[in-house]
Design an enzyme around this catalytic site. Structure first.
Site, PDB file in Angstrom:
ATOM      1  N   CYS A 183      64.999  62.988  53.910  1.00  0.00           N
ATOM      2  CA  CYS A 183      66.204  62.153  53.999  1.00  0.00           C
ATOM      3  C   CYS A 183      66.621  61.903  55.449  1.00  0.00           C
ATOM      4  O   CYS A 183      67.790  61.606  55.726  1.00  0.00           O
ATOM      5  CB  CYS A 183      67.351  62.769  53.197  1.00  0.00           C
ATOM      6  SG  CYS A 183      66.901  63.052  51.471  1.00  0.00           S
ATOM      7  N   GLY A 233      68.570  52.436  49.046  1.00  0.00           N
ATOM      8  CA  GLY A 233      69.217  52.953  50.234  1.00  0.00           C
ATOM      9  C   GLY A 233      68.605  54.290  50.628  1.00  0.00           C
ATOM     10  O   GLY A 233      67.858  54.904  49.872  1.00  0.00           O
ATOM     11  N   THR A 288      61.836  60.233  51.197  1.00  0.00           N
ATOM     12  CA  THR A 288      61.816  61.375  50.285  1.00  0.00           C
ATOM     13  C   THR A 288      60.450  61.446  49.605  1.00  0.00           C
ATOM     14  O   THR A 288      59.594  60.587  49.806  1.00  0.00           O
ATOM     15  CB  THR A 288      62.962  61.329  49.267  1.00  0.00           C
ATOM     16  OG1 THR A 288      63.094  62.624  48.665  1.00  0.00           O
ATOM     17  CG2 THR A 288      62.731  60.278  48.186  1.00  0.00           C
ATOM     18  N   TYR A 289      60.302  62.477  48.806  1.00  0.00           N
ATOM     19  CA  TYR A 289      59.054  62.685  48.063  1.00  0.00           C
ATOM     20  C   TYR A 289      59.378  62.746  46.578  1.00  0.00           C
ATOM     21  O   TYR A 289      60.385  63.322  46.174  1.00  0.00           O
ATOM     22  CB  TYR A 289      58.392  63.999  48.504  1.00  0.00           C
ATOM     23  CG  TYR A 289      57.247  64.436  47.598  1.00  0.00           C
ATOM     24  CD1 TYR A 289      56.019  63.780  47.630  1.00  0.00           C
ATOM     25  CD2 TYR A 289      57.407  65.488  46.699  1.00  0.00           C
ATOM     26  CE1 TYR A 289      54.984  64.150  46.796  1.00  0.00           C
ATOM     27  CE2 TYR A 289      56.373  65.874  45.866  1.00  0.00           C
ATOM     28  CZ  TYR A 289      55.163  65.207  45.909  1.00  0.00           C
ATOM     29  OH  TYR A 289      54.148  65.581  45.070  1.00  0.00           O
TER      30      TYR A 289
END
Length: 202
Positions: free
Chosen positions: A166, A69, A73-74
Site C-alpha cells: 500500500c 484507488g 497490493t497482492y
C-alpha cells in the site's frame, strides 16, 4: 431493493475486473446492487496512484495496473475478496462513508473471532497490532462503486515481502491463520457480508 450476492470462487483478477467494469457501465437506476465474493490467483495490482518503485521484486507473479484507488497490493489464494458494486447515489453514500463501512465490516467480523482490529485515519484499511490484515480500494464511475476489500485469511503472505504494501515501506502484514484462527473463506465471508448488508439497510 435486495442486494444480489454472488460467490464466484477462484477467478483470474483481470477477467473479474473487466466483468465489474462491464456491470457498472451497463447498469441503470433500476439495477440491483451486487456483492461478489471471490479469491484470485496470485497477482500484484497497482492502484491509480500506484508507483512502480513500490514493487521491489515481482518474481514470477504478474503485475496489473488497475483502476482502483490506492497503491500496490497482492492478491492470492486464501485471501477473502469482497467486491461491492453499489449505486452510491441511490444509497446516499459518500466515498469516505463507503470506505469506513468496509473497514467496520472487517473489524466487526474479526471481533467475532476474538481478534481486535482497528482502522487508521492516516492509512485506509484494517490493522492488528500495527500489521495490516485488510485493504480497501474502490473506484466510482457513474455514481456507482466497484472493487472493494481484501481480508488476509489463510494465505501465503511472503509475496508481500517483495512490495512496499500500500505504498508504505516496512509495513508488515498478517492474516487470520497467523493469529490462530483457522476458517475457510466461505465461512469468513458470512459475517463480513452480513455487516455490509446491515449497514446498507440503515
Amino acid at each position: 431493493m435486495p442486494i444480489i450476492i454472488r460467490n464466484l470462487g477462484t477467478q483470474n483478477y483481470e477477467v473479474t475486473w473487466q466483468d465489474m467494469q462491464r456491470f457498472t457501465e451497463d447498469r441503470d437506476a433500476e439495477t440491483p446492487d451486487e456483492i461478489w465474493i471471490v479469491e484470485h490467483f496470485p497477482v500484484y495490482t497497482l492502484g491509480l496512484n500506484g508507483r512502480r518503485e513500490h514493487l521491489l521484486d515481482s518474481g514470477a507473479i504478474p503485475v496489473i495496473s488497475s483502476d482502483r484507488g490506492g497503491q500496490i497490493t497482492y492478491h492470492g489464494p486464501g485471501q477473502l475478496i469482497i467486491y461491492t458494486l453499489l449505486d452510491i447515489k441511490r444509497l446516499k453514500l459518500g466515498v469516505r462513508q463507503l470506505v469506513t463501512m468496509l473497514e467496520q465490516a472487517m473489524i466487526s467480523a474479526l471481533a467475532g473471532f476474538g481478534i481486535s482490529a482497528v482502522s487508521r485515519a492516516d492509512a485506509p484499511g484494517v490493522y492488528v497490532n500495527d500489521k495490516k490484515i485488510g485493504s480497501i480500494g474502490i473506484r466510482i464511475r457513474k455514481n456507482c462503486s466497484y472493487h472493494g476489500l481484501s481480508l488476509n485469511n489463510n494465505m501465503n503472505l511472503s509475496p508481500f515481502d517483495h512490495i512496499n504494501t500500500c505504498g508504505y515501506r516496512g509495513l508488515e502484514v498478517t492474516g487470520l491463520a497467523d493469529l490462530g484462527v483457522t476458517i475457510s473463506n466461505s465461512e469468513l465471508a458470512i459475517p463480513v457480508v452480513q455487516a455490509i448488508t446491515t449497514a446498507l439497510e440503515k
